[in-house]
Write an enzyme that holds these catalytic residues in place. Structure first.
Site, PDB file in Angstrom:
ATOM      1  N   ASP A  46      -2.509  -1.842  10.581  1.00 53.16           N
ATOM      2  CA  ASP A  46      -2.718  -1.742   9.130  1.00 53.16           C
ATOM      3  C   ASP A  46      -3.421  -2.961   8.525  1.00 53.16           C
ATOM      4  O   ASP A  46      -3.737  -2.966   7.337  1.00 53.16           O
ATOM      5  CB  ASP A  46      -1.357  -1.647   8.411  1.00 53.16           C
TER       6      ASP A  46
ATOM      7  N   LYS B 110       0.843  -1.206   0.000  1.00 55.57           N
ATOM      8  CA  LYS B 110       0.000   0.000   0.000  1.00 55.57           C
ATOM      9  C   LYS B 110       0.874   1.251   0.000  1.00 55.57           C
ATOM     10  O   LYS B 110       2.050   1.220   0.411  1.00 55.57           O
ATOM     11  CB  LYS B 110      -0.957   0.025   1.201  1.00 55.57           C
TER      12      LYS B 110
HETATM   13  O1  C5P Z   1       0.061  -1.203  14.987  1.00 57.77           O
HETATM   14  P1  C5P Z   1       1.482  -1.451  14.645  1.00 57.77           P
HETATM   15  O2  C5P Z   1       2.042  -2.658  15.347  1.00 57.77           O
HETATM   16  O3  C5P Z   1       1.738  -1.471  13.181  1.00 57.77           O
HETATM   17  O4  C5P Z   1       2.272  -0.200  15.207  1.00 57.77           O
HETATM   18  C1  C5P Z   1       3.647  -0.201  15.458  1.00 57.77           C
HETATM   19  C2  C5P Z   1       3.964   0.949  16.393  1.00 57.77           C
HETATM   20  O5  C5P Z   1       3.714   2.201  15.744  1.00 57.77           O
HETATM   21  C3  C5P Z   1       3.098   0.988  17.631  1.00 57.77           C
HETATM   22  O6  C5P Z   1       3.676   0.224  18.657  1.00 57.77           O
HETATM   23  C4  C5P Z   1       3.080   2.459  17.990  1.00 57.77           C
HETATM   24  O7  C5P Z   1       4.270   2.817  18.677  1.00 57.77           O
HETATM   25  C5  C5P Z   1       3.137   3.145  16.627  1.00 57.77           C
HETATM   26  N1  C5P Z   1       1.796   3.531  16.144  1.00 57.77           N
HETATM   27  C6  C5P Z   1       1.181   4.644  16.709  1.00 57.77           C
HETATM   28  N2  C5P Z   1      -0.057   5.013  16.266  1.00 57.77           N
HETATM   29  C7  C5P Z   1      -0.676   4.338  15.278  1.00 57.77           C
HETATM   30  C8  C5P Z   1      -0.056   3.213  14.701  1.00 57.77           C
HETATM   31  C9  C5P Z   1       1.189   2.842  15.153  1.00 57.77           C
HETATM   32  O8  C5P Z   1       1.735   5.290  17.604  1.00 57.77           O
HETATM   33  N3  C5P Z   1      -1.870   4.747  14.861  1.00 57.77           N
END
Ligand code: C5P
Length: 293
Positions: free
Chosen positions: A144, A13
């Site tokens: 995501d 994406k």
């Molecule tokens: O959700 P995901 O594991 O992909 O996110 C990785 C890191 O990115 C999270 O631990 C967080 O620190 C940050 N993040 C965030 N806000 C979001 C998505 C991700 O702070 N909306």
């Protein structure tokens, strides 16, 4: 046991817009982002077996096996195991993952693979779990993944990224994506982001996309994570400078980086732009187009 298998291709994406609306109590950031899928794919093959466990092997497109990728931290492995626990499935699965989408790039290759794993195993194991149930499992793994489960090629995503509102985009666009050598961890980029009071709206970009107005699309590309990423990675700022001098309609970093893309007015322009980046020594240069909505 009659061994069944299934092969899925999982798209990358791009974020054409990403605004951060605030910091949440759970540590995540509240987002408004517009994402589109593009025709750069990983491939995942699932084969049911009697082992009673998940076995993951990873390969690069050239056939080289990558043992470092095939760990229990890989989102594909995590998705398979979480699903198995959820339904208490007894049999095993051998998963072969061919990676063409670079990691730490902001292209969500791992999330796309995880979504395909949930969809693929739901089918292979004949679980008949609903979309809602798969989404609930997906949200335990990352922000995501729900986008790819929604099986729509463009959406506005809010919340921490997991609330999906599909949008129709009538035209397809040509993108050149360049991934520099270094990557950035999503968490590090979010941590480096400084909250601002002035917020951009996705609406002008959405209108431009829905009315197929390329000049306006270019004008409204926006990513709030680009500045912190540029501060963390000189390669991102270098790509911004190079893209700005090229005949792209517009350019932007995707997600939390470090992949950077330009929208090109035609596939011919995209091919010659990609050739120039390769000539400058960039090894990961992809000519892609958005998938039909
Ligand atoms: O959700 P995901 O594991 O992909 O996110 C990785 C890191 O990115 C999270 O631990 C967080 O620190 C940050 N993040 C965030 N806000 C979001 C998505 C991700 O702070 N909306």
């Amino acid at each position: 046991m009659n061994q069944q298998s299934l092969t899925l291709h999982t798209p990358a994406k791009l974020n054409l817009f990403l605004e951060i609306l605030g910091k949440r109590d759970d540590g995540y950031h509240e987002l408004e982002t517009l994402m589109v899928t593009v025709n750069r794919y990983d491939t995942i093959r699932f084969r049911e077996d009697d082992s009673g466990r998940t076995h993951l092997s990873c390969y690069h497109a050239n056939g080289m096996q990558d043992f470092a990728l095939a760990t229990t931290d890989n989102l594909v492995y995590c998705a398979a195991e979480l699903l198995r626990k959820h339904v208490q499935y007894q049999h095993g699965v051998a998963i072969e993952l061919v990676k063409r989408i670079p990691a730490e790039a902001g292209l969500a290759g791992g999330s796309s693979d995880a979504a395909a794993t949930l969809v693929g195993l739901n089918k292979l194991w004949q679980l008949n779990l609903s979309q809602e149930e798969l989404t609930m499992i997906a949200n335990q793994l990352g922000s995501d993944i729900a986008f790819f489960l929604a099986a729509n090629n463009a959406a506005i995503c809010t919340g921490r990224g997991e609330l999906i509102e599909p949008v129709q985009i009538p035209s397809q666009y040509h993108f050149v994506i360049v991934k520099p050598t270094g990557g950035l961890a999503t968490k590090a980029v979010y941590q480096h982001y400084q909250l601002t009071t002035h917020k951009q709206s996705v609406k002008p970009l959405l209108d431009a996309l829905q009315q197929s107005k390329p000049a306006q699309i270019a004008q409204h590309l926006y990513n709030a994570l680009q500045q912190p990423a540029e501060e963390l990675s000189e390669e991102v700022s270098t790509l911004k400078q190079i893209f700005s001098k090229e005949p792209c309609l517009g350019n932007l970093m995707s997600g939390s980086g470090t992949a950077y893309f330009g929208i090109c007015p035609s596939s011919r322009v995209a091919r010659s732009l990609a050739a120039r980046f390769r000539h400058q020594g960039y090894e990961q240069v992809f000519i892609t187009r958005s998938l039909a909505g």
